[in-house]
Design a protein around this motif. Sequence first.
Motif, PDB file in Angstrom:
ATOM      1  N   UNK A 171      41.876  36.849  39.315  1.00 39.68           N
ATOM      2  CA  UNK A 171      40.613  36.778  38.595  1.00 39.68           C
ATOM      3  C   UNK A 171      40.818  35.826  37.424  1.00 39.68           C
ATOM      4  N   UNK A 172      40.032  34.768  37.395  1.00 43.98           N
ATOM      5  CA  UNK A 172      40.152  33.743  36.363  1.00 43.98           C
ATOM      6  C   UNK A 172      38.938  33.765  35.436  1.00 43.98           C
ATOM      7  N   UNK A 173      39.112  33.175  34.275  1.00 42.52           N
ATOM      8  CA  UNK A 173      38.002  33.009  33.343  1.00 42.52           C
ATOM      9  C   UNK A 173      36.890  32.228  34.038  1.00 42.52           C
ATOM     10  N   UNK A 217      39.517  43.939  46.199  1.00 39.20           N
ATOM     11  CA  UNK A 217      39.418  44.996  45.206  1.00 39.20           C
ATOM     12  C   UNK A 217      40.355  44.780  44.032  1.00 39.20           C
ATOM     13  N   UNK A 218      39.908  45.237  42.875  1.00 37.24           N
ATOM     14  CA  UNK A 218      40.731  45.286  41.679  1.00 37.24           C
ATOM     15  C   UNK A 218      40.159  46.389  40.795  1.00 37.24           C
ATOM     16  N   UNK A 219      40.490  46.362  39.505  1.00 40.70           N
ATOM     17  CA  UNK A 219      39.972  47.369  38.586  1.00 40.70           C
ATOM     18  C   UNK A 219      39.859  46.777  37.196  1.00 40.70           C
ATOM     19  N   UNK A 220      39.019  47.438  36.403  1.00 41.28           N
ATOM     20  CA  UNK A 220      38.893  47.085  34.994  1.00 41.28           C
ATOM     21  C   UNK A 220      39.018  48.369  34.177  1.00 41.28           C
ATOM     22  N   UNK A 260      41.712  43.804  34.935  1.00 38.55           N
ATOM     23  CA  UNK A 260      41.137  43.443  33.642  1.00 38.55           C
ATOM     24  C   UNK A 260      41.130  44.603  32.656  1.00 38.55           C
ATOM     25  N   UNK A 261      41.031  44.257  31.387  1.00 39.74           N
ATOM     26  CA  UNK A 261      40.818  45.226  30.311  1.00 39.74           C
ATOM     27  C   UNK A 261      39.740  44.662  29.390  1.00 39.74           C
ATOM     28  N   UNK A 262      38.834  45.528  28.986  1.00 42.73           N
ATOM     29  CA  UNK A 262      37.802  45.165  28.019  1.00 42.73           C
ATOM     30  C   UNK A 262      37.897  46.199  26.900  1.00 42.73           C
ATOM     31  N   UNK A 263      38.402  45.760  25.758  1.00 35.77           N
ATOM     32  CA  UNK A 263      38.730  46.701  24.688  1.00 35.77           C
ATOM     33  C   UNK A 263      39.007  45.951  23.389  1.00 35.77           C
TER      34      UNK A 263
END
Length: 142
Positions: free
Chosen positions: A3-5, A47-50, A89-92
């Motif tokens: 997963x890229x920007x 599939x992936x996760x955040x 990914x992480x959103x934090x």
Amino acid sequence: MTIEKGNQVTLDVNQLTDKEVTVKWSQSFSDRSQQYYVIPIQKGGEDSMIFVQKSYLDSFKGKLSGNTFTVDDSFQYGQKDKSGAGRWLAYHDKSQKAYQWRFVESMISKLGNAGIELLKKLGLPVDLGPLKLLFGDYLHNY
């Protein structure tokens, strides 16, 4: 999958708060912890996760357009190796400095078999011993 920007990522908005985990780490000589939602995501059919920090959920919802969001500088990521394999990914709050394996360890501890199955789909090791060696890095910035 890497997963890229700038990538468009999809999710099921009905699953935003289904799975909650506590991530624990040490930073500046003190113990810390934070609640995160673990949300399954897809990019290109893979599939992936955040991990979305619970207190950042409303901000994350603001990034959604229907069931998609675009990866930008506000996200961080963890991965299996430098090739980008098994990227998640992480959103934090990006000032938090937890090692990558702390997130994965928390997910396995809380979600059990469901967490293990997701790791297998991503091609990540399930045994926590090797995880600590592979994920000895902090999260990466885009």
